[in-house]
Write a protein that holds these residues in place. Sequence first.
Motif, PDB file in Angstrom:
ATOM      1  N   THR A  60       0.404  -1.037  -0.125  1.00  9.36           N
ATOM      2  CA  THR A  60       0.011   0.168   0.184  1.00  9.36           C
ATOM      3  C   THR A  60       0.512   1.108  -0.158  1.00  9.36           C
ATOM      4  O   THR A  60       1.687   1.488   0.361  1.00  9.36           O
ATOM      5  CB  THR A  60      -0.948  -0.010   1.511  1.00  9.36           C
ATOM      6  N   VAL A  61       0.293   2.646  -0.474  1.00 10.07           N
ATOM      7  CA  VAL A  61       1.263   3.539  -0.310  1.00 10.07           C
ATOM      8  C   VAL A  61       0.290   5.066   0.154  1.00 10.07           C
ATOM      9  O   VAL A  61      -1.109   5.002   0.655  1.00 10.07           O
ATOM     10  CB  VAL A  61       0.667   4.186  -1.596  1.00 10.07           C
ATOM     11  N   GLN A  62       0.974   5.390   1.456  1.00 14.14           N
ATOM     12  CA  GLN A  62       0.049   6.457   2.046  1.00 14.14           C
ATOM     13  C   GLN A  62       0.208   7.902   1.413  1.00 14.14           C
ATOM     14  O   GLN A  62       1.415   7.840   0.492  1.00 14.14           O
ATOM     15  CB  GLN A  62       1.549   6.819   3.425  1.00 14.14           C
ATOM     16  N   GLY A  63      -0.494   8.443   1.763  1.00 17.89           N
ATOM     17  CA  GLY A  63      -0.460   9.739   1.124  1.00 17.89           C
ATOM     18  C   GLY A  63      -1.358  10.104   0.296  1.00 17.89           C
ATOM     19  O   GLY A  63      -2.401   8.934   0.687  1.00 17.89           O
ATOM     20  N   GLU A  64      -0.828  11.145  -0.385  1.00 23.36           N
ATOM     21  CA  GLU A  64      -2.594  11.338  -1.534  1.00 23.36           C
ATOM     22  C   GLU A  64      -2.287  10.159  -2.327  1.00 23.36           C
ATOM     23  O   GLU A  64      -3.735  10.210  -3.166  1.00 23.36           O
ATOM     24  CB  GLU A  64      -1.426  12.570  -2.130  1.00 23.36           C
ATOM     25  N   ASP A  65      -0.873   9.500  -2.534  1.00 21.84           N
ATOM     26  CA  ASP A  65      -1.400   8.543  -3.336  1.00 21.84           C
ATOM     27  C   ASP A  65      -1.935   7.007  -3.276  1.00 21.84           C
ATOM     28  O   ASP A  65      -1.446   5.416  -3.570  1.00 21.84           O
ATOM     29  CB  ASP A  65      -0.117   7.900  -4.186  1.00 21.84           C
ATOM     30  N   SER A  66      -2.928   7.279  -2.213  1.00 19.90           N
ATOM     31  CA  SER A  66      -3.261   6.073  -1.268  1.00 19.90           C
ATOM     32  C   SER A  66      -3.805   5.259  -1.790  1.00 19.90           C
ATOM     33  O   SER A  66      -4.181   4.407  -1.273  1.00 19.90           O
ATOM     34  CB  SER A  66      -3.314   7.241   0.101  1.00 19.90           C
ATOM     35  N   ASP A  67      -4.587   5.216  -2.646  1.00 20.29           N
ATOM     36  CA  ASP A  67      -5.313   4.093  -4.241  1.00 20.29           C
ATOM     37  C   ASP A  67      -4.610   3.722  -4.353  1.00 20.29           C
ATOM     38  O   ASP A  67      -4.784   2.196  -5.197  1.00 20.29           O
ATOM     39  CB  ASP A  67      -6.253   5.191  -5.259  1.00 20.29           C
ATOM     40  N   TRP A  68      -3.759   3.698  -5.158  1.00 18.51           N
ATOM     41  CA  TRP A  68      -2.348   2.874  -5.817  1.00 18.51           C
ATOM     42  C   TRP A  68      -1.882   2.104  -4.771  1.00 18.51           C
ATOM     43  O   TRP A  68      -1.910   2.185  -3.385  1.00 18.51           O
ATOM     44  CB  TRP A  68      -1.138   4.038  -6.336  1.00 18.51           C
ATOM     45  N   MET A  69      -1.658   1.233  -5.363  1.00 15.19           N
ATOM     46  CA  MET A  69      -0.556  -0.009  -4.359  1.00 15.19           C
ATOM     47  C   MET A  69       0.147  -0.561  -5.793  1.00 15.19           C
ATOM     48  O   MET A  69       0.005  -0.700  -6.650  1.00 15.19           O
ATOM     49  CB  MET A  69      -1.315  -1.816  -4.201  1.00 15.19           C
ATOM     50  N   TRP A  70       1.186  -1.523  -5.116  1.00 10.01           N
ATOM     51  CA  TRP A  70       2.952  -1.527  -6.503  1.00 10.01           C
ATOM     52  C   TRP A  70       3.359  -3.303  -5.787  1.00 10.01           C
ATOM     53  O   TRP A  70       3.278  -3.032  -4.610  1.00 10.01           O
ATOM     54  CB  TRP A  70       3.598  -0.744  -6.434  1.00 10.01           C
ATOM     55  N   ARG A  71       3.368  -3.813  -6.546  1.00 10.18           N
ATOM     56  CA  ARG A  71       4.769  -4.878  -5.548  1.00 10.18           C
ATOM     57  C   ARG A  71       6.261  -5.017  -7.242  1.00 10.18           C
ATOM     58  O   ARG A  71       5.890  -4.897  -8.833  1.00 10.18           O
ATOM     59  CB  ARG A  71       3.800  -5.895  -6.328  1.00 10.18           C
ATOM     60  N   ALA A  72       7.001  -5.290  -6.706  1.00 12.52           N
ATOM     61  CA  ALA A  72       8.361  -4.787  -7.633  1.00 12.52           C
ATOM     62  C   ALA A  72       8.878  -6.468  -7.769  1.00 12.52           C
ATOM     63  O   ALA A  72       9.025  -7.346  -6.913  1.00 12.52           O
ATOM     64  CB  ALA A  72       9.305  -4.010  -7.112  1.00 12.52           C
ATOM     65  N   PHE A  73       9.590  -6.420  -9.179  1.00  9.96           N
ATOM     66  CA  PHE A  73       9.607  -7.551  -9.221  1.00  9.96           C
ATOM     67  C   PHE A  73      11.271  -7.720  -9.577  1.00  9.96           C
ATOM     68  O   PHE A  73      11.978  -8.487 -10.522  1.00  9.96           O
ATOM     69  CB  PHE A  73       8.554  -8.708 -10.820  1.00  9.96           C
ATOM     70  N   ASN A  74      11.864  -6.653  -9.158  1.00  6.09           N
ATOM     71  CA  ASN A  74      13.687  -6.252  -9.107  1.00  6.09           C
ATOM     72  C   ASN A  74      13.093  -5.635  -7.744  1.00  6.09           C
ATOM     73  O   ASN A  74      13.506  -4.750  -7.434  1.00  6.09           O
ATOM     74  CB  ASN A  74      13.865  -5.318 -10.752  1.00  6.09           C
ATOM     75  N   GLY A  75      14.900  -6.168  -7.387  1.00  6.69           N
ATOM     76  CA  GLY A  75      15.528  -6.102  -5.936  1.00  6.69           C
ATOM     77  C   GLY A  75      15.946  -4.426  -6.191  1.00  6.69           C
ATOM     78  O   GLY A  75      15.513  -3.737  -4.877  1.00  6.69           O
ATOM     79  N   ARG A  76      16.287  -3.006  -6.937  1.00  2.00           N
ATOM     80  CA  ARG A  76      16.985  -2.241  -7.289  1.00  2.00           C
ATOM     81  C   ARG A  76      15.434  -0.861  -7.108  1.00  2.00           C
ATOM     82  O   ARG A  76      15.343  -0.076  -6.792  1.00  2.00           O
ATOM     83  CB  ARG A  76      17.650  -1.934  -8.232  1.00  2.00           C
ATOM     84  N   VAL A  77      14.191  -1.963  -8.121  1.00  2.84           N
ATOM     85  CA  VAL A  77      12.922  -1.463  -8.289  1.00  2.84           C
ATOM     86  C   VAL A  77      12.377  -1.470  -6.717  1.00  2.84           C
ATOM     87  O   VAL A  77      11.697   0.204  -6.455  1.00  2.84           O
ATOM     88  CB  VAL A  77      12.431  -1.880  -8.816  1.00  2.84           C
ATOM     89  N   GLU A  78      12.024  -2.090  -6.239  1.00  5.48           N
ATOM     90  CA  GLU A  78      11.740  -2.210  -4.956  1.00  5.48           C
ATOM     91  C   GLU A  78      12.160  -1.303  -3.565  1.00  5.48           C
ATOM     92  O   GLU A  78      11.947  -0.306  -3.309  1.00  5.48           O
ATOM     93  CB  GLU A  78      11.708  -3.775  -3.883  1.00  5.48           C
ATOM     94  N   LEU A  79      13.700  -1.617  -3.514  1.00  7.05           N
ATOM     95  CA  LEU A  79      14.777  -0.557  -2.873  1.00  7.05           C
ATOM     96  C   LEU A  79      14.972   0.879  -3.362  1.00  7.05           C
ATOM     97  O   LEU A  79      14.542   1.766  -2.226  1.00  7.05           O
ATOM     98  CB  LEU A  79      16.532  -1.060  -2.892  1.00  7.05           C
ATOM     99  N   ALA A  80      13.846   1.244  -4.771  1.00  6.90           N
ATOM    100  CA  ALA A  80      14.072   2.451  -4.879  1.00  6.90           C
ATOM    101  C   ALA A  80      12.736   3.266  -4.897  1.00  6.90           C
ATOM    102  O   ALA A  80      12.766   4.801  -4.742  1.00  6.90           O
ATOM    103  CB  ALA A  80      14.514   3.175  -6.205  1.00  6.90           C
TER     104      ALA A  80
END
Length: 226
Positions: free
Chosen positions: A201-221
Motif C-alpha cells: 500500500t501507499v500512504q498519503g495522496e497516492d493512497s489509492d495505489w498499490m504496487w509490487r516490485a519484481f526487481n530488487g533495485r526497483v523495490e529499494l528505490a
Amino acid sequence: MTDYEDIRPQAFHARRRAFDIIVDDLMRDCKRKSFTIRHGECGLVCRKSTFDDLPEFKFRTITMFVTRDGRSIAAARFRHWRMTGELFPGAESFIAAAESHSRDDHEMSEFVSAHWPDEVHPLEYGDIVVFDRLSVLTPSPDVWPLLTKGIERQFGKTMSLLVLKAFPFWEPESGGPRTVEFHRRQCGMKRRLRRLLDVTTVQGEDSDWMWRAFNGRVELAFMGGF
C-alpha cells in the motif's frame, strides 16, 4: 410483494447481460489468443493486442478470461508498458507518452514518476504492468489461482513493476465526496489484494495505489531509497 426467489434469477440474468458486454468489449481489444491454463473445474484464456508504438515507448492491452463450462465467469484487463530504447528518456517523456494514450495511463505514469527517480526508474529494469480491471460474475475459488498463474506466465520474465489502483467501482455520487461506506469497501479491497497479490500500500495522496516490485533495485528505490 415479490418473493426473493423470483427476483434472484432476474437479477442474475441482468448481471450476466452486463458482464457479457464487458467480455465482448475486452475481446475486441485483444484479438490474438496467447495461451490457456486449466485449474480445477475452470480454465483461463489469455489474449493480447499488438503493441502500439509511441515515441520512446510502446503499449499493449492484455486480457484474461476465467471460464467454466465454456463461459466466462471473470474477466481481467492489464495495460503493458515497455521502453523501446536502452536508456530511460526521463519522467517527462514517459508522462507525455502515457497522457497521449489515456487518462488512466497518465495517472499511472505520474504516480510511478513521483515515487521512483529517473536513475532507477522501473522501465530501466523491465516492463510496467497495470492491473487495470477485474470483473467477476460468479465467485469461484479457482479465479485468483488462475489469475496469478496467468500473470506469472504472461509477464513474469519481463515485468519489473506491477501497479494497480484499489478503487471500488461503486460510489454513491460520481465525483462527489467519498463516503464512510466507500472507504470501508476500499479497505476490504486492499486487504484482499495484499493477501492475493502481495502488493504494497501507499500512504498519503497516492493512497489509492498499490504496487509490487519484481526487481530488487526497483523495490529499494521506492521514494528514493536507493
